[in-house]
Design an enzyme around this catalytic site. Sequence first.
Site, short mmCIF file in Angstrom:
data_model
loop_
_atom_site.label_atom_id
_atom_site.label_comp_id
_atom_site.label_asym_id
_atom_site.label_seq_id
_atom_site.Cartn_x
_atom_site.Cartn_y
_atom_site.Cartn_z
N ASP A 165 56.31 43.81 -86.87
CA ASP A 165 56.23 41.90 -87.08
C ASP A 165 56.31 41.73 -88.57
OD1 ASP A 165 56.05 39.50 -86.85
OD2 ASP A 165 56.11 40.60 -84.44
N HIS A 173 60.63 37.13 -88.15
CA HIS A 173 59.57 37.72 -87.38
C HIS A 173 60.18 39.12 -88.72
CE1 HIS A 173 57.53 35.89 -85.39
NE2 HIS A 173 58.13 36.01 -84.79
N GLU A 200 62.32 32.63 -82.94
CA GLU A 200 61.77 32.25 -83.56
C GLU A 200 62.32 32.05 -85.30
OE1 GLU A 200 57.37 31.52 -81.05
OE2 GLU A 200 56.93 33.69 -82.92
#
Lengths: 635, 635
Positions: A254, A307, A378
């Site tokens: 990540d 990410h 996201e």
Amino acid sequence: MELKRTRNGIIPTIRTASFLVVVFFTFTIISVINAVTVNPLPKPREIKWGEKGPINFPLDIQVTSSQSSDIVKFGWERTLKLIKQDKWVVQALEAEPPAYDPFPPQIQTPGGKRSYTFLYTRTENSTTNTTASTKSNLSLKSVKVDVTNLNAELQHGVDESYTLEVKEDGLIITSPTVWGALHAFNTLTQIVISDEKGGLIIESTVSIKDSPLYPHRGLLLDTGRNFYPVKDILRTIEALAWSKLNVLHWHIVDSHSWPFEVKAYPSMTKDAYSKREIYTPKDVQLVIKFAHKRGVRVIPEFDMPGHARAGYLQIDPSIVSCANSWWSNDDWPHHSAVEPPPGQLDIINPKTYEVIKNLFAEISAAFPEKIYHAGFDELQRYCYAYSNLTVNWFKENPSNTYNDLAQYFLDRAYPIFTNENYGGKRVMMWEDVYLSEDFAAKKVPKEVILQTWNNGVNNTKKLTSNGYDVVVTSADWFYLDCGNGGWVGNDNRYDQNIDNGKITFNFAGGNSGSWCNGYKTWQRIYDYDIDFKLTADEKKHVLGGEVALWSEQSDPTVLDPKVWPRAAALAELLWSGNKNEKGEKRYREMQQRINDYRERLVSRGVGAAPLQPKFCYKNPHACDLNLNKVVPGYD
Amino acid sequence: MELKRTRNGIIPTIRTASFLVVVFFTFTIISVINAVTVNPLPKPREIKWGEKGPINFPLDIQVTSSQSSDIVKFGWERTLKLIKQDKWVVQALEAEPPAYDPFPPQIQTPGGKRSYTFLYTRTENSTTNTTASTKSNLSLKSVKVDVTNLNAELQHGVDESYTLEVKEDGLIITSPTVWGALHAFNTLTQIVISDEKGGLIIESTVSIKDSPLYPHRGLLLDTGRNFYPVKDILRTIEALAWSKLNVLHWHIVDSHSWPFEVKAYPSMTKDAYSKREIYTPKDVQLVIKFAHKRGVRVIPEFDMPGHARAGYLQIDPSIVSCANSWWSNDDWPHHSAVEPPPGQLDIINPKTYEVIKNLFAEISAAFPEKIYHAGFDELQRYCYAYSNLTVNWFKENPSNTYNDLAQYFLDRAYPIFTNENYGGKRVMMWEDVYLSEDFAAKKVPKEVILQTWNNGVNNTKKLTSNGYDVVVTSADWFYLDCGNGGWVGNDNRYDQNIDNGKITFNFAGGNSGSWCNGYKTWQRIYDYDIDFKLTADEKKHVLGGEVALWSEQSDPTVLDPKVWPRAAALAELLWSGNKNEKGEKRYREMQQRINDYRERLVSRGVGAAPLQPKFCYKNPHACDLNLNKVVPGYD
């Protein structure tokens, strides 16, 4: 992956079209006693118990075998080892609680104005079963394992069904594939129990026909935010297999760290947390092979273009946007990430795709799994305000939106993932690529499996009705990390000395800092109907589900109790469902089963969290909320 | 327990009125480098660092000692062992984050109507300190420990202050009592760190003056609902001592099980969960002595007359009311307990007090601690509707209330606990005895210490303003077990497939089944001002506080991560407070300190939970919510 399923009769016969595995035990004969009906988890689809009582399961087993399958061979070795190690003593079998005293009248006192009508009294008689403790005079004679197709690959949709029969002649397991046989073995480890005199027993007549409702049953483990040593991952995989879960979704990196060693870009692991916190190619193969032997698939996820920061910065900082921005959740219009640290791959920079290509070629070769998870969750708009290339791209194309930017990325990255030259995987992505408010691509190929995490059943409906295959990981039901409050620092909202009765961060309905508050109890996980309100056609698109352990507040110290036994609630939900034959939710009876399974996990070395005081495990239903047996839920 | 506090000068002198412990090291000389200011937790009240850089802390220590205190001797042995074992490498010292890029303008897109004003930009320069990695040429020459009163008993209020000075002449620790010296040792283990070349270093000039704000700093551990083996309790005590917490409040039994072996009533442990899940008298003494050596007091709690069932039923079922009632939370007017299983001592039955007397005599003799916790929480009226004696008592005394019943119990039980013949303890009780709505006694002796758990600061105010000494364990701030949802079975409220936008059990402000939802983060614990809005007189009545681990959903598998590092946040709150010299809350700077302390706990074998991704620990303040340094809280 359609495999013909065969079933052996009681008397074993050599079949030409199937492979026969025969395991013989030495045996001794003693005497028959009362029936022992234990409670395996996940509950099999069909299980029939005889009433003749248990026979011995010999401890001094001599295995004779003509099998040529290592999967079956090693599976059986593990099975015997577990059975002998467990020597399971059931504290209490599922049973009605004993009768309670009827409600007496309320005492009237000067201060006591409360006087209530009896709602119900209860005098029904019931008994609690206890485990058989007498030795039988009969013993199991043989174990035969009959697998039709020894070579069926462990991939999505492989037939995992099996039958397991204990009869006078012995134990017979049949399965179309070795993967089904492994499930049978794991069932077996749960129905052989201690006779509490040093021996083992099994009911003399048991008939199980079993197969999963859903082919995709998994756990997401995030090793990018905090690192998990290989031994912790292996222990987790072992417990997945025991529970008939078949997917480890390995969210391996990540923005926080890059623990995955890449030959093409050796500098990436400079962004591992330390030299010890790295997965070498050898480690990765160890994990994959360990999982494969146990019937667990390992689906890697390398989340992008969001990410993405750690690792990529070591290759070339120009392919990462907003890496040095203040993430700015305290100034929402300028937020560049939903959590620190920020970083998204620069979509306009051509070098981004060169890196993706080289990286993916190596990942694809490492993982035999045919599904590849490419992330896409996201994305934050403002992050790209830090990229000159993107700012210019928008200037040069004034009609473009962020949806076009998302499509731009998908058009370039997707062909890499599906290219046969690089292994040609089927792509799985977070639903954001299709459903996010301002970063959805307009054309998402129908072959993409979408993993849904928002809006519960509404999103599942949206995705399946549009023809997408879906894996359900609804944050409101399946996120194992929720309910532990917030983890960001310098958070003045916790600085509060009184509950002022208004809705604030800490009180009166505040979320306590956990965006996905509250904690998902096993009952909540188990009760969720992942195909709620779907049409028959839509239901076909639901491949299964995953519980997720995101690691902002997790690492090896909490791995076991956060995952177990809650993942086992998902296991049963996706294997045989959460309803009985009448269609009623069966969470009432599941309590004792999952309490027992939790104890078993602990005794096998997995630190599963306790669900109740041990008193409740020893006294079935004494700790229920509702004494009534069937109480309707909310939907 | 007033002890004269002494302070040694730089040059050690033999005092007549004090005891001098001198420990010499062999030493070698190398070279001086930059200052190393590490970050011990709890932060000392006063700490001054020199700027000369570190000197070596010799590994090949030859201890010469003339001390006659075993406490100091064993304490020092543990200290050296820990320092050598830790060889602590600080990943990052507390420091400002590096400068971030200024906020660029928002990109304008057709769909993007959002345009925001800059709230602030930030270009300030700052640096992250890293640990010293060069070897010094000087070494610590000696360690001297000067304790004034070697015989001060470990009881409430004993002087725990100490000073610790590192100067050219060596390390000098002074303390009025050995208990203060132990605190100094634990500070020392945190300021000696690795030179990252195999050696240890300490800053060449350090001056610490330290003492606790509150004398009672504890952890409540509930071993009645689930059992914790002795080794888990010892590990917990060890970590309490490292953190300068000084009380283990041992909630040893509850209605669920009775693990405490009693010679007068050997049958009581038939209600232990198993023969292995028992604390023998030998175990209890082991725990007490282990704790004593480390400066931790063990306060036993035997809750009564409520939460009483297991054990007592084995003596005589007639002294327990409502033991066979349905606990009936699904039918609130008939609830006999707030949680299963029900049971309260029969207050009217004279035999109850005979049992209490015999039991207490044995407990009192076992625990040298002068405070005894007698429980008295959560009495339920309806439980006594099952007691004929109580029903008749109310009939015969029609003007009586449940408050009178509470007083009846107190009048008979309290004199037993304070009777010198049985050890004469000071009694501690839950605030319910004084504040509960319908079960408060009218005359609670002023000597009783009341432990408050409801209504936060309001109850603390009520109790202290009425002249009671108080220990604060507010459920909204200090309950470590909250936020994990509900644990009772057959709970249909979890059976919900959609968030319908209304406030329900699972959604939109529902409590998710945890009555004390949500999870108490370390920030929440740390930020709570336990003397909020108290007058100077009232403040004197606040003895301290405890965090509580109730065990409905806890046992050894989750003990460490549920207690640690959150108990360390309480430790600092009660030792040196949560504010800096300016009176500002210091949770911003505490983040790095508690992250570092958490890592240290893990490396010492205590499975403390991670608070953040390790990235945040390595990059101080990069994971803050508010970039601003000082942000006001809510009160």
